[in-house]
Each structure stands twice: as C-alpha cells, then as structure tokens.
Write a protein that holds these residues in place. Structure first.
Motif, PDB file in Angstrom:
ATOM      1  N   ASN A  38       3.933 -30.916   0.820  1.00 43.72           N
ATOM      2  CA  ASN A  38       5.351 -30.658   0.934  1.00 43.72           C
ATOM      3  C   ASN A  38       6.141 -31.866   1.381  1.00 43.72           C
ATOM      4  O   ASN A  38       5.953 -32.520   2.331  1.00 43.72           O
ATOM      5  CB  ASN A  38       5.254 -29.427   1.968  1.00 43.72           C
ATOM      6  N   ALA A  39       7.272 -32.080   0.733  1.00 42.41           N
ATOM      7  CA  ALA A  39       8.282 -32.978   0.933  1.00 42.41           C
ATOM      8  C   ALA A  39       7.627 -34.448   1.125  1.00 42.41           C
ATOM      9  O   ALA A  39       8.195 -35.234   1.896  1.00 42.41           O
ATOM     10  CB  ALA A  39       8.952 -32.708   2.500  1.00 42.41           C
ATOM     11  N   THR A  40       6.647 -34.563   0.406  1.00 40.51           N
ATOM     12  CA  THR A  40       6.185 -36.045   0.396  1.00 40.51           C
ATOM     13  C   THR A  40       6.031 -36.659  -1.104  1.00 40.51           C
ATOM     14  O   THR A  40       5.656 -35.988  -1.889  1.00 40.51           O
ATOM     15  CB  THR A  40       4.845 -36.052   1.129  1.00 40.51           C
TER      16      THR A  40
ATOM     17  N   HIS B 176     -10.336 -34.648   1.799  1.00 38.65           N
ATOM     18  CA  HIS B 176      -8.830 -35.362   1.366  1.00 38.65           C
ATOM     19  C   HIS B 176      -8.636 -36.659   2.039  1.00 38.65           C
ATOM     20  O   HIS B 176      -8.445 -37.649   1.476  1.00 38.65           O
ATOM     21  CB  HIS B 176      -7.672 -34.381   1.564  1.00 38.65           C
ATOM     22  N   ALA B 177      -8.822 -36.632   3.358  1.00 40.50           N
ATOM     23  CA  ALA B 177      -8.857 -37.982   4.415  1.00 40.50           C
ATOM     24  C   ALA B 177      -9.699 -39.072   3.672  1.00 40.50           C
ATOM     25  O   ALA B 177      -9.369 -39.994   3.607  1.00 40.50           O
ATOM     26  CB  ALA B 177      -8.980 -37.449   5.636  1.00 40.50           C
ATOM     27  N   SER B 178     -10.924 -38.579   3.535  1.00 40.00           N
ATOM     28  CA  SER B 178     -12.024 -39.684   3.279  1.00 40.00           C
ATOM     29  C   SER B 178     -11.676 -40.097   1.657  1.00 40.00           C
ATOM     30  O   SER B 178     -11.949 -41.137   1.416  1.00 40.00           O
ATOM     31  CB  SER B 178     -13.145 -38.705   3.187  1.00 40.00           C
ATOM     32  N   LEU B 179     -11.100 -39.116   0.986  1.00 40.00           N
ATOM     33  CA  LEU B 179     -10.664 -39.830  -0.579  1.00 40.00           C
ATOM     34  C   LEU B 179      -9.497 -40.525  -0.285  1.00 40.00           C
ATOM     35  O   LEU B 179      -9.417 -41.884  -0.992  1.00 40.00           O
ATOM     36  CB  LEU B 179     -10.214 -38.707  -1.380  1.00 40.00           C
ATOM     37  N   ASP B 180      -8.291 -40.372   0.391  1.00 37.20           N
ATOM     38  CA  ASP B 180      -7.333 -41.366   0.829  1.00 37.20           C
ATOM     39  C   ASP B 180      -7.721 -42.663   1.237  1.00 37.20           C
ATOM     40  O   ASP B 180      -7.288 -43.747   0.949  1.00 37.20           O
ATOM     41  CB  ASP B 180      -6.438 -40.725   1.987  1.00 37.20           C
ATOM     42  N   LYS B 181      -8.888 -42.730   2.324  1.00 36.37           N
ATOM     43  CA  LYS B 181      -9.466 -44.010   2.747  1.00 36.37           C
ATOM     44  C   LYS B 181     -10.200 -44.660   1.474  1.00 36.37           C
ATOM     45  O   LYS B 181      -9.967 -46.106   1.617  1.00 36.37           O
ATOM     46  CB  LYS B 181     -10.440 -43.605   3.565  1.00 36.37           C
TER      47      LYS B 181
ATOM     48  N   PHE C 248      -0.987 -45.443   1.394  1.00 38.70           N
ATOM     49  CA  PHE C 248      -0.908 -45.870   2.782  1.00 38.70           C
ATOM     50  C   PHE C 248      -0.135 -44.617   3.633  1.00 38.70           C
ATOM     51  O   PHE C 248      -0.537 -44.363   4.984  1.00 38.70           O
ATOM     52  CB  PHE C 248       0.053 -46.983   3.014  1.00 38.70           C
ATOM     53  N   GLU C 249       0.941 -43.936   2.905  1.00 37.33           N
ATOM     54  CA  GLU C 249       1.596 -42.920   3.508  1.00 37.33           C
ATOM     55  C   GLU C 249       0.672 -41.802   3.956  1.00 37.33           C
ATOM     56  O   GLU C 249       1.063 -40.769   4.755  1.00 37.33           O
ATOM     57  CB  GLU C 249       2.702 -42.524   2.866  1.00 37.33           C
ATOM     58  N   GLN C 250      -0.353 -41.524   3.057  1.00 38.37           N
ATOM     59  CA  GLN C 250      -1.244 -40.368   3.194  1.00 38.37           C
ATOM     60  C   GLN C 250      -2.247 -40.472   4.567  1.00 38.37           C
ATOM     61  O   GLN C 250      -2.710 -39.758   4.687  1.00 38.37           O
ATOM     62  CB  GLN C 250      -1.732 -40.088   1.912  1.00 38.37           C
TER      63      GLN C 250
ATOM     64  N   GLY D 173       7.512 -59.323  -0.006  1.00 37.63           N
ATOM     65  CA  GLY D 173       7.975 -59.445   1.339  1.00 37.63           C
ATOM     66  C   GLY D 173       6.987 -58.898   2.363  1.00 37.63           C
ATOM     67  O   GLY D 173       6.973 -58.920   3.665  1.00 37.63           O
ATOM     68  N   GLY D 174       6.208 -57.759   2.059  1.00 36.45           N
ATOM     69  CA  GLY D 174       4.970 -57.036   2.809  1.00 36.45           C
ATOM     70  C   GLY D 174       5.630 -56.286   3.691  1.00 36.45           C
ATOM     71  O   GLY D 174       5.057 -55.696   4.791  1.00 36.45           O
ATOM     72  N   ASP D 175       6.973 -55.748   3.698  1.00 31.87           N
ATOM     73  CA  ASP D 175       7.623 -54.912   4.384  1.00 31.87           C
ATOM     74  C   ASP D 175       7.495 -53.521   4.197  1.00 31.87           C
ATOM     75  O   ASP D 175       8.044 -52.629   4.819  1.00 31.87           O
ATOM     76  CB  ASP D 175       9.162 -55.187   4.633  1.00 31.87           C
ATOM     77  N   ALA D 176       6.649 -53.054   2.937  1.00 31.05           N
ATOM     78  CA  ALA D 176       6.755 -51.772   2.392  1.00 31.05           C
ATOM     79  C   ALA D 176       5.866 -50.931   3.306  1.00 31.05           C
ATOM     80  O   ALA D 176       6.090 -49.615   3.426  1.00 31.05           O
ATOM     81  CB  ALA D 176       6.153 -51.843   0.986  1.00 31.05           C
ATOM     82  N   ALA D 177       4.961 -51.361   4.064  1.00 34.78           N
ATOM     83  CA  ALA D 177       4.187 -50.626   4.982  1.00 34.78           C
ATOM     84  C   ALA D 177       4.875 -50.007   6.025  1.00 34.78           C
ATOM     85  O   ALA D 177       4.453 -49.172   6.874  1.00 34.78           O
ATOM     86  CB  ALA D 177       2.907 -51.386   5.484  1.00 34.78           C
TER      87      ALA D 177
END
Length: 989
Positions: A162-164, A922-927, A960-962, A985-989
């Motif tokens: 939601n909202a992501t 889900h968290a393990s898949l994101d990683k 990364f956001e997940q 620039g590397g500032d996206a994180a």
C-alpha cells in the motif's frame, strides 16, 4: 471385560462429563477482522444453552433481537445497509434464569476502491525496456494484488504494498502494447488503469568463441550476434603491455555471423573488443580466450642405461607449429642441437639429460631424462650340454629384475658377459632342442655361472588344440587347428566319437614338422555333439595326446568374438575425461549412478588381467597350450570389463515438481498398500489414520530421462525418480528439531513407493529397500530416495508414482479407528453384565438426544475443515524457503506469489496464523533479490555493460526500500558505492 465393552463404558463417561461444557455461544461467521465490501451481511452463530428463549445481535450499539432460536444448531441474523467502517459485533442469548454473552468480533466494511497510478511507461511513449512502475493506495489493505495484461493477454501478477511504488520488468516482444492493470484490495474492491506504449528492439552485441582455451595452431571460431542492420567493429589483440599487432576482421550487417580468426601460433591471452551501432544506440562487448602452450617434448632411450654401454637418446615433439629446433644440455657438460644424441657413462651415479625444443614462433617445451647407475659386477654365463659338456652356441640368456630385463645370445664358446647391478635376478636360459632353465640368483660381485642344459630328444610331443574352443558350436566342414611341440617330425591322428558313445572313429592322419602347426578338416559329421582328441607320435615312439574336447555341429554359424580394437586403459582415460567435462547436473546424476566407482572397478579388473597376461611367458608351471588357453581367458576378461565402462551421459529431459498426496489419491492406492504389506484391516478403517500421517511430510520430486553410452557402443536408457523429503514434528512424523527419526520411529515409519504398471524394467534403488511386489518398494524414512530403471519412460509415467508415508496403527489406534463400527457379542457375558450394558446403551441414547451430539459433531467437522487451506499455505511457504536455500531465486518468488494468492482466500483467523511466515518469506526474498542484483551490477560494471548496470541499479533502489531498517543500515554503504561507480552520485539510498 472385553476391549469393546471398556470402550463403550468410557464413551458413556466422557459424554456425561462433557455435557455441561457445551453451554456457550460460538460465533461462526464473519471471522474476526473480516473485511468485506457487502452492504447486507449475515451474522451466523451456534448457541448451546439449556432452555434458550431469545438471542440479540449487537452491531456497534445497534441491536437486533430474535426469539425464534434453534439451540445447538446454526442460527443467523441478516443486517442490511451496514455503514462503511469498523464495527464491533457480538451475540447475547437468554433463558428463563440467565443471560450469556459471546466474545466480540471486529468487522470492517469497505466500499472504497483503491487508487491506482501507472508511473512508467509514460502514455504513448517509445521505450527500450518495458519497465512497469505502479503506485496503488488503499484505505485498508497492507498488500494489494494487481493483475497485469498486455494486449488482452495475461502477463504477470504483482503483489503491491500500500502506497509504495512497485517496479516490474515485463517480458514483452518489441512493438506496440496496450497495458491494463487491475488491482484488488482485501475487500474485493478493484481499480483498473491502462497505458499504451511502443517497445523498441534492444540493441545487443555478443562475442563468443567455440572454446576458451586453444592449442597451438588451432583455428579460433568467433560467433558474433547482434540486431540485423547494426554496424559492428571487431578488434583482436594480444593481452600484452606496449605496442602489439592487432587483427581487425570485416563484419557484415546480418547476424549471427561466424568468423575464423588467424591461426593461434603464439601462446598467451587474447582480447576481442567489439562495438555495435544502430541509430543512436551503441553497445560494447568484450571476450577473452587463451592459447595454451600445447607443445610437448619427450625423450626415449634405445636401451636401459649401463656403465660403458653407449646410450642413444631421441627427442620427439608434438603440438609445435612449423619446424622445431633442439638443444641438449648433457650431464657430461657437452651440448647438441640435434634431435638425437649418444652418450656413454663410465661410472655409477645419478644423471639427468635435458632437451629444449623451440618451434618457428618461439614456443618451447623442455623434458628431462633422469636415472641412477649403481655399481656393477661382471657376470659371465657359460652354457653347456650336460651330457657332452660341450659349449652351446646361440643359447638365449636373460636376467630380469623388476622392470629391468636384458637378453644376450651365447657366442661360439657358449659364453656371454653381463654388467649387473647388485640385486636378486631371475635367470632364464633356453635353446631349441633343450630343456628350459630358470633360477633365482643374487649378484653382489663379479661371478661366473655355468648352466647345464638337457636335450629334449626323449620328451613326448606336446599337443595343443588351438581351435575351436572346448564346447564350441561349429558348422561344416569342422576345422580343428593344433600345434605340436617336438624336436622332430611327428605323425598325428584325430579320433572322435558321438557324445555318449565310447566307440572312437579315426578321422585321418598327417605328418607335422618339428614344432609345427597344422589343422584337420572333417566334413562327414551329423548335427549332434562330438568328443575328440589328437594323438601325435615322434620318431622315437614317444606319444603325446591333447586334452579331450567337445564340439556341437550345426548348420547355423555362430559369430566369433572379435578382439578389442582399442587400448582398454585409453578407454578408462576417456571415461574419466568425460566425467571431468560434465556439467554440474550431469555430475550429480553420474555420482548417483556410481560412475567413478564403476570406472575404478573395471580399471582394476583390466590392470590385473593385463598383468597376469604379461606374466604368462615367465611361468614354468604351465605348458604352452595352457598358457595359450589362459591368455584367451584373460583377453575375454579384459574385453568384458572394457565393455562395462561408461563413456558419456546425456540428460534428455528433467522436471522438478512439489506434490502432496491428497485423501482421494491415497484412497485410490490404499488397497495396493494393504495387499503389499499383508494387512488384514479394511481400507475404510485405515484411510483416516494414514491421511493424517501424510500431513507430517512434503516431497519435492526430480524426474530425469537420460542415456548412458557404454564403451561397447550400446546406449543404455535411464529413467530416474528422486524424492527430497521434508518431515515436520508431531505424533505422526519425525522430530523437526532433530532432523531425523528416532530409533523407535525408524522401526515404525516407512516409505511405500507405488510404481505404475508401465514401468516394467528392473528397478535399481540407491537406498536400502525391500521389494514387496513388482509394483511396490518399501524404504526407510529417508530424507532422499532415488531409484531408476534401464528403459526410456515418459516423464508423465515417472510422475505417476505415488509416495506414501506409512505407519501401521497400534492395537489402541486400530480400536479408535473402528469406533462406531464395533459390535458386542453376549454369547459369553453373564446376565448381570448384560443388564449393565443394556442400561449403558439406554443412557447413551438419551444423552445423544438431549445434548444434540450429532449436531455437535457436525460443528466440530465444520471447524476442522477450516484447517486444511492453512496447511496448504504452510506447505507452499516451506517449499519457497527450500527453493531459496537451494539458490533458486525465481522458483522461490513463484512460490511466494502462489502463497500470497492462497493467503487471500483464507479466513481472518487463518490469516492471522499464516501472516508471520508469509512476511518472513517476503523479507528473505527481498534480501536475496538485493544480493543477486548487487552481484549482477558488479559483474556488469566489470564487463563494461553500463546500460545493464544502470537498469539493475534502478531495481536495486526499489528493493532497498523494501528491506527492514536493520538490513537497510547494513547494506546502505553498498548502494552508495555502486551509485558512485555508475556516476549516479550514490544518494539514491
């Protein structure tokens, strides 16, 4: 008291005790935290209250009374036009003396559809990659399911938070596309958004050579692939510092293309750089290959090195390009530029001779010849006739020790001189017409040995039948080949008789010269078995006979075995080389089949037989005929062992599936299990028990069709089934924490594998097993079970095998299974006991009627039926973790999507129980996906594939956001560093 009577009394007691506990109000539907978009909602409940008069529904303070209530049964209220929002509802029921209240449940009514925005691609845009980015918002759901269609065909399903923003790369062909995205929330409210765009073909360039490592002089075959019409420039350069000469071939505009690069005449690494240009797109590619120094030089000697004996060494070269130059560095300090040198050693010691070969392109190779000369003794051997004491000229004298063997011929004085190192030797002396001499002698100092030989004139002839072999089958004419060993001429006769007949017939006679070989031909024989032998007489009346043999005459000619036309040990080397070149999947299958053990066993048989074959000529305990027969036997042993060597293993087809035997499938095969195990119980008695046992394990099955090519040219088909079993804790499975069955359970639980009738070949199982009947195999509770059959079967046939976790019920469990089916016999029960039983039955009937036991059972069955979907969800999640542990990220993602769809169909109570494990997957898949993207970006930067690296970096930012806060803190430095390397620039994180 019988067991059935005990059970009947126990049931009566339990019902009496349980009766008061049934008074309650149980809410049935909706479940706790149910979310719905319905306007009219039915509230269902189950009251159990003596003397019930009325019940009232309370929904967020609004009450709805009802006096027409059925106790101990399902009742319901229907409320129309319930307002959106969160509601708290409960039921209260009253009788003449008391009021009881149910628990309160939460209900959410949601009529509001989600909001959906398609961020990319932009409407009517032209893009090089189909990257779909959506943002979906909802007032209730944490996750929403979005179905993606392209051109009215299903493409994929996105589980969006939601909202992501959610990013998905779509696998679409180039051209115009009309996207439609349909997102649904937990209350089944949906929203649809559409987007049209044009996908351009993506320019690419691949460079590949047919091998990565080449020998000197080989042609390099380069394959170039790109979009048709692209302009491609290629440059091939040695990977060296300073000025180098490069090769630039001319490349056309139609692909793929295959170019032959110049001969690889120099060793080293070569780099192929290429650039493809089409319109305003440009891509780069690079590839490397190695030219190995395959040049080899070998040194051979014309004899064993000895003191004062000139030794000639010859250098030979392979793998060189053009003419070869040689340079020798000899141990006596001299040098030579010839391919062959001669050197004499005048003293003991260790010597090394070195040669270096150089070809036209300055590739070179060196070899050493090292040996040790020990101090020697002069040993003179004199050979004489024992009877006359006269020297024997042309006698053969041989000294042998280990690999050393030297043979000299005596001169006119019957003498020969050896220079021998200190050792124990086998001395062999022979001369035609004389007996064979063998002795073990120890040489320490100079010595003279006198050997006396006896003439063989009085020895009887030695007759050996060469062909056919004993027991052979032959057509007509029958040819019998034989050899006679004797100093002079002999007269030989062939005698034969029909099998079982003692009367011999003479087939003919012939004269055979000294040590000669001849054959008899017989034509007037009937089709039956015969016994025969050959008898030979020399001029002095000495008679020798062959062994007696049998032969069967037939008009059908049998083919004779042919000799193996390849060195068996070279076949062994080919088998080892084939294994080394296998893919990981081929090696895994070869290991299961025991490839290396099979090759090792046959190599051992071949080496032993060859050793025994070589030693036959030194055995004095065998006659020449026995040596020849033994040699034929050893040759056959070598050929048989060689034919058993596997040379190739081709995997034709493989398939992996996760299955679980449901109750219907179990019931279909239960009769076969009972028959295989010899049980006396009925299938309807055993089915509920075994169906519960099946819930304690899951299996992942790999099906493989393969073909193994043997050294004798035969292709052996293989059809293999391999189960990977995962067990869970509980009364009917192994301890999950321990990871294996206890000793008690190992003796209680087994695996039954039921095979389809079409699997008719012989089954080879790689685990300990027992064949119960042709179509059933029993294994222990293993974690991996593998078996195969030597026939080519379709994967559909292999997939039809049924795997059952089997546990025979104990006597107590069997009695529980038979509850309700047991019968009592009163033939041996006294009148008092009969009266007690009659009263007990009457009490049970009253309790059943008063307490509505059958309705309670119906409710319990209803409650139990809700557990099965949750079990299926857990099975899918567990397999998702298994795929992730095995490195199969895409398969694990598919399992997660299946689990998410199953989760959406659960009741609210089951969702609460299943959600933690789903979120953990889900968290393990994101990683795991983050780590995979990191590696892909690093590889792309190294290979100068910046376009691919930037695309993957965009996915990395979304992933990364997940991640959770702790994980984000751990990997943030990685995201920043990769962004800097890409100039972002590397500032996206």
């Amino acid at each position: 008291m019988t067991r059935s009577l005990k059970f009947l009394l126990l049931l009566t007691l339990l019902l009496v005790i349980a009766a008061p506990a049934l008074a309650s109000i149980d809410l049935v539907e909706p479940e706790q935290d149910t979310i719905t978009n319905q306007h009219n909602i039915t509230f269902e409940y189950y009251p159990s209250m003596p003397g019930i008069q009325s019940c009232t529904l309370d929904v967020s303070g609004l009450t709805f009374p009802d006096s027409t209530i059925t106790n101990n049964d399902f009742n319901s209220f229907t409320v129309v036009n319930i307002d959106p929002g969160e509601h708290l509802w409960s039921i209260s029921c009253s009788n003449a003396t008391d009021t009881e209240y149910s628990v309160a449940r939460t209900l959410i009514v949601d009529h509001e559809a989600p909001q959906l925005t398609i961020i990319t691609p932009v409407e009517a845009s032209t893009v090089q990659q189909a990257i779909l980015t959506i943002l979906v918002s909802d007032n209730q759901a944490q996750y929403l399911t979005c179905a993606v269609d392209a051109n009215s065909s299903y493409v994929t399903t996105i589980v969006a938070e939601n909202a992501t923003p959610e990013l998905e790369t779509l696998d679409l062909p180039p051209g115009m596309h009309q996207l439609s995205v349909n997102c649904t929330d937990n209350a089944s409210n949906s929203v649809v958004a559409q987007r049209s765009f044009t996908l351009l073909p993506e320019l690419f360039l691949t460079l590949d050579t047919d091998k990565l490592v080449y020998d000197l002089g080989e042609t390099v075959e380069l394959t170039i692939d790109s979009l048709d019409g692209a302009e491609v420039d290629i440059e091939v350069c040695p990977n060296e510092q300073g000025f180098v000469q490069c090769y630039t071939p001319l490349v056309g505009t139609t692909f793929p293309q295959v170019l032959n690069l110049p001969y690889a005449n120099n060793t080293g690494e070569y780099i192929i750089d290429g650039v493809a240009t089409l319109g305003n797109q440009s891509v780069f590619a690079s590839h490397a290959y190695m030219v190995d120094n395959s040049m080899r030089v070998e040194i051979s000697a014309d004899d064993e090195p000895e003191i004062d004996d000139p030794l000639t060494l010859t250098a030979t070269t392979s793998g060189a390009v053009g003419e070869v130059r040689y340079h020798w560095e000899l141990s006596n300090g001299s040098t030579s530029n010839e391919s062959q040198v001669t050197i004499t050693y005048d003293r003991p010691g260790t010597f090394t001779e070195t040669v270096t070969a150089t070809d036209e392109h300055d590739n070179n190779a060196s070899a050493n010849y090292t040996f040790t000369l020990l101090p020697t003794s002069e040993v003179t051997v004199k050979v004489k006739d024992r009877a006359t004491d006269t020297p024997l000229q042309n006698a053969s004298v041989q000294f042998q020790e280990g690999s050393y063997s030297k043979t000299l011929i005596t001169d006119a004085n019957g003498e020969v001189l050896f220079l021998l190192e200190t050792a124990t030797y086998d001395l062999f002396v022979s001369k035609p017409g004389y007996g064979y001499y063998h002795e073990e002698v120890q040489i320490k100092n100079d010595a003279t040995l006198t050997i006396l030989l006896d003439q063989n004139d009085n020895a009887k002839p030695v007759v050996t039948i060469n062909t056919p072999e004993d027991g052979a089958t032959s057509g007509l004419p029958l040819t019998i080949g034989f050899t006679v060993q004797d100093l002079g001429e002999t007269t030989c006769r062939l005698s034969y008789a029909a099998a079982g007949d003692s009367w011999l017939q003479e087939a003919g006679t012939m004269t055979v010269p000294a040590n000669g070989e001849r054959s008899f031909e017989v034509t007037n024989l009937e089709e039956k078995a015969y016994t025969y032998y050959i008898e030979c007489e020399d001029g002095k009346g000495n008679i020798g006979e062959s062994d007696t043999r049998t032969v069967t005459i037939t008009t059908v000619e049998e083919s004779t075995p042919t000799a193996w036309d390849e060195d068996p040990l070279e076949v062994i080397d080919r088998a080892y080389g084939a294994y080394d070149s296998f893919t990981a999947q081929q090696k895994e299958l070869a290991d299961l089949l025991g490839w290396e053990d099979t090759v090792k066993d046959q190599k051992r048989v071949i080496e032993r037989a060859q050793r025994d074959r070589e030693s036959l000529r030194f055995r004095n305990d065998l006659s020449e005929a026995e040596k020849q027969a033994k040699g034929l036997e050893l040759d056959e042993r070598i050929a048989t062992a060689t034919s058993k060597v596997p040379l190739d293993l081709a995997i034709i087809e493989t398939q992996t599936q996760v299955t679980h035997l449901n109750e219907a499938e179990l019931g279909a095969v239960l009769d076969d299990i009972i028959k295989a195990k010899g049980y006396t119980m009925m299938a309807e008695e055993l089915l509920p028990f075994l169906n519960e046992v099946q819930q304690s394990f899951t299996k992942e099955t790999t099906l493989t069709r393969a073909m193994m090519h043997m050294a004798d040219g035969i292709d052996v088909p293989l059809s293999m089934v391999s189960h990977s079993l995962r067990y869970k804790g509980g009364d009917h499975g192994p301890d999950a924490a321990a990871g294996s069955f206890t000793d008690v359970r190992k003796g209680t639980y087994t695996i039954i594998e039921l095979l389809p009738a079409s699997m008719s070949g012989e089954i080879t199982a790689l685990n300990e097993h027992e064949v119960l009947q042709p179509a059933a195999i029993e294994f222990g509770p293993e974690h991996t079970i593998t078996y195969y059959v030597n026939e080519d079967l379709p994967l559909e046939t292999l997939a039809s095998t049924k795997t059952v976790l089997l546990k025979k019920p104990s006597s107590e469990e069997l009695e529980q299974l038979m509850t309700g089916n047991a019968t009592l016999t009163f033939t041996k029960i006294g009148w008092k006991l009969s009266l007690i039983l009659t009263i007990a039955l009457f009490v049970i009937i009253l309790l059943v009627k008063k307490l509505h036991v059958l309705r309670h059972l119906r409710y319990l069955l209803y409650a139990e039926s809700r557990k099965q979907p949750l079990h299926n969800l857990k099975v899918i999640i567990n397999d998702g973790f298994s795929q992730l542990e095995a490195g199969n990220l895409e398969q694990s993602m598919m399992r997660y999507k299946e689990a998410k769809l199953s989760y959406d169909k659960l009741s609210t109570f089951a969702k609460n129980e299943g959600l933690p494990e789903l979120l953990r997957l889900h968290a393990s898949l994101d990683k795991a996906y983050f780590e995979a993207l990191t590696q892909r970006i690093t590889d792309a930067i190294r290979d100068d594939k910046l376009h691919e690296a930037i695309d993957d970096y965009a996915r990395l930012e979304g992933t990364f956001e997940q991640l959770g806060p702790d994980e984000q803190a751990r990997v943030m430095a990685i995201v920043i560093e990769l962004g800097k390397r890409l100039g972002l620039g590397g500032d996206a994180a």
